[in-house]
Design an enzyme around this catalytic site. Structure first.
Site, PDB file in Angstrom:
ATOM      1  N   GLU A 197       0.596   0.163  10.115  1.00  0.00           N
ATOM      2  CA  GLU A 197       1.637  -0.873  10.216  1.00  0.00           C
ATOM      3  C   GLU A 197       2.496  -0.779  11.482  1.00  0.00           C
ATOM      4  O   GLU A 197       3.081  -1.786  11.903  1.00  0.00           O
ATOM      5  CB  GLU A 197       2.556  -0.830   8.992  1.00  0.00           C
ATOM      6  CG  GLU A 197       3.486   0.385   8.948  1.00  0.00           C
ATOM      7  CD  GLU A 197       4.348   0.409   7.681  1.00  0.00           C
ATOM      8  OE1 GLU A 197       3.774   0.422   6.584  1.00  0.00           O
ATOM      9  OE2 GLU A 197       5.582   0.427   7.816  1.00  0.00           O
ATOM     10  N   ARG A 200       4.502   4.889   1.474  1.00  0.00           N
ATOM     11  CA  ARG A 200       4.011   5.154   2.822  1.00  0.00           C
ATOM     12  C   ARG A 200       2.542   4.729   2.909  1.00  0.00           C
ATOM     13  O   ARG A 200       1.734   5.066   2.035  1.00  0.00           O
ATOM     14  CB  ARG A 200       4.119   6.652   3.158  1.00  0.00           C
ATOM     15  CG  ARG A 200       5.522   7.083   3.563  1.00  0.00           C
ATOM     16  CD  ARG A 200       5.907   6.500   4.931  1.00  0.00           C
ATOM     17  NE  ARG A 200       7.233   6.837   5.383  1.00  0.00           N
ATOM     18  CZ  ARG A 200       8.330   6.099   5.198  1.00  0.00           C
ATOM     19  NH1 ARG A 200       8.277   4.980   4.509  1.00  0.00           N
ATOM     20  NH2 ARG A 200       9.482   6.473   5.699  1.00  0.00           N
ATOM     21  N   ASP A 241       3.320  -2.746   0.319  1.00  0.00           N
ATOM     22  CA  ASP A 241       4.465  -3.004   1.202  1.00  0.00           C
ATOM     23  C   ASP A 241       4.406  -2.089   2.419  1.00  0.00           C
ATOM     24  O   ASP A 241       5.206  -2.228   3.341  1.00  0.00           O
ATOM     25  CB  ASP A 241       5.778  -2.806   0.437  1.00  0.00           C
ATOM     26  CG  ASP A 241       6.994  -3.260   1.237  1.00  0.00           C
ATOM     27  OD1 ASP A 241       6.965  -4.400   1.764  1.00  0.00           O
ATOM     28  OD2 ASP A 241       7.959  -2.486   1.356  1.00  0.00           O
ATOM     29  N   HIS A 259       6.740  -4.136   4.784  1.00  0.00           N
ATOM     30  CA  HIS A 259       7.691  -3.029   4.608  1.00  0.00           C
ATOM     31  C   HIS A 259       9.114  -3.564   4.407  1.00  0.00           C
ATOM     32  O   HIS A 259      10.039  -3.208   5.152  1.00  0.00           O
ATOM     33  CB  HIS A 259       7.635  -2.062   5.803  1.00  0.00           C
ATOM     34  CG  HIS A 259       7.960  -0.648   5.432  1.00  0.00           C
ATOM     35  ND1 HIS A 259       7.276   0.426   5.928  1.00  0.00           N
ATOM     36  CD2 HIS A 259       8.910  -0.129   4.611  1.00  0.00           C
ATOM     37  CE1 HIS A 259       7.790   1.549   5.440  1.00  0.00           C
ATOM     38  NE2 HIS A 259       8.779   1.231   4.634  1.00  0.00           N
TER      39      HIS A 259
END
Ligand code: COI
Length: 332
Positions: free
Chosen positions: A264, A235, A259, A297
C-alpha cells in the site's frame, strides 16, 4: 523549545495550530513534507521531531537527526515497524508512538465492513445502479449466528470484541498474551490453527512483526472453514495477497475486507485519476471483486483519532524535551 512536525496534512493542521496556541512555550514549525533524506535538514536546530508516514525512517535520516543532536522522535500513529531500529539505537534517538488514539475508530470500521460483506451491500449497490432491484440470489448471513475469531486482543481487538458481542456473535480469540478479563470469560483458544478451524470470521488485529509476516498464507487458509470471512484493518503484511486471491478464487474465502495491503505504501492516500491508472494489478484484481471490500487504510480516519494523534504526539515530544520522560516511549 522547538519542535518540527513533518507530514502535516490539511486535516491535521487545525489541531496542530490549536495545540501550538495552548503551548506558547513551544515554537512549532510544520511542513506537509514527509521526513526523508531530502527534508531532514529542515530539522536542524529543533529539539524534537514529530512525524507520521508509512515510508521508512531510514538509517540516513536517523543518523542525520543524531548529528543535529535531536534525540526525540514522536510518531503520530501506533505502528513503528518502519523505524530503522539499529540506527535509532546508535543515535540514542528515543521514539514515542500514540498507542491508543481511538481503538474504537478501527473496531467500528472493521465491523462496518463485516456487516457490508454479510449483507452483500456491494452487490446490491451494483445491481441497483443497473436497475436490478431483485433480492435473489444474494441472500445474507447473520452475525449473531456466527463465531468470530479475533486474532490479537490488544486495545483494538478488545474494542472489536465488545462490538461483536453487542451483535450477539460468539467470540473466540488467540493471542500469546492473555487479557485477564477475557481469560475469565474463557474465550481464548490455544493455537492459531484452532482459531482458524472454529471461526466463521477472522478479525486480524495483530502488529506487523517478523513472526506475523504472511501469517495468513495457503496453509492457514487451508485450516479454515469453507466460506470464511477475512478482515484485515491491521497491517497488510499479515496476509499473503497471492494466497488470498487463490482462496477467493477457490471459494474458500467467502468475502474479505482489506483496509491494509502489503504494497500500500505510495498507493493508498493517492489520487490516480481513474481506476485504470492504479499502478498495482493485484490490488485491481481485489478491487474488482464484489465480495472484497478494499479501503485505503481509513479505519483510523476519524476526527477524534486525528485530534488525538496530533495532541498525544506533540505532548509526548514536549514531555521528552522538558523532562526526558514520556509514558509513550516504545521499546525498540
Ligand atoms: C497506525 O496508527 O499505525 C495506523 O495504521 C494508522 C495510520 C494509517 C495513521
Amino acid at each position: 523549545m522547538k519542535i518540527i512536525a513533518y507530514g502535516i496534512r490539511a486535516d491535521e493542521k487545525p489541531f496542530l495550530d490549536k495545540w501550538s496556541e495552548e503551548n506558547s512555550d513551544v515554537e512549532v514549525i510544520s511542513t506537509g513534507k514527509l521526513l526523508d533524506e531530502t527534508t531532514v535538514d529542515q530539522a536542524k536546530g529543533a529539539d524534537g521531531v514529530v512525524t507520521y508516514q508509512q515510508k521508512p525512517y531510514t538509517a540516513d535520516v536517523l543518523d542525520k537527526l543524531g548529528r543535529f543532536g535531536i534525540k526525540y522522535l514522536s510518531l503520530r500513529n501506533v505502528g513503528f515497524d518502519n523505524v530503522d531500529v539499529d540506527a535509532a539505537k546508535r543515535n540514542n534517538i528515543r521514539v514515542t508512538n500514540v498507542p491508543a488514539y481511538s481503538p474504537q475508530a478501527i473496531a467500528e470500521f472493521t465491523v462496518t465492513q463485516l456487516m457490508r460483506l454479510l449483507r452483500r451491500t456491494n452487490t446490491f449497490d451494483r445491481k441497483m445502479a443497473n436497475g436490478d432491484l431483485r433480492w435473489a440470489p444474494d441472500i445474507a448471513d447473520e452475525l449473531n449466528q456466527m463465531t468470530v475469531g479475533v486474532y490479537a486482543t490488544g486495545r483494538i481487538g478488545r474494542a472489536a470484541i465488545q462490538i461483536y458481542k453487542g451483535f450477539g456473535a460468539k467470540v473466540i480469540a488467540y493471542d500469546i498474551y492473555h487479557n485477564p478479563e477475557l481469560e475469565k470469560e474463557g474465550i481464548y483458544v490455544d493455537t492459531p490453527a484452532e482459531l482458524y478451524a472454529k471461526a466463521d470470521v477472522i478479525s486480524l488485529h495483530a502488529p506487523a512483526t517478523k513472526e506475523n509476516e504472511h501469517m495468513l498464507d495457503d496453509a492457514a487458509f487451508a485450516q479454515m472453514k469453507t466460506g470464511i470471512y477475512i478482515l484485515n484493518p491491521a497491517r497488510g503484511i499479515l496476509i499473503d495477497t497471492d494466497a488470498l486471491i487463490r482462496a477467493l478464487d477457490s471459494g474458500k474465502v467467502a468475502g474479505a475486507a482489506i483496509d491494509t495491503y502489503e504494497d500500500e505504501v505510495g498507493i493508498f492516500n493517492s489520487d490516480f485519476g481513474s481506476f485504470d491508472k492504479i499502478p498495482d494489478e493485484r490490488l485491481k484484481n481485489l478491487l474488482k471483486r464484489e465480495n472484497v471490500l478494499v479501503s485505503p487504510h481509513i479505519a483510523f480516519y476519524t476526527k477524534r483519532a486525528v485530534h488525538n494523534m496530533v495532541y498525544y504526539a506533540m505532548d509526548a515530544n514536549k514531555s521528552l524535551i522538558k523532562t526526558g520522560k514520556s509514558d509513550k516511549l516504545v521499546d525498540l
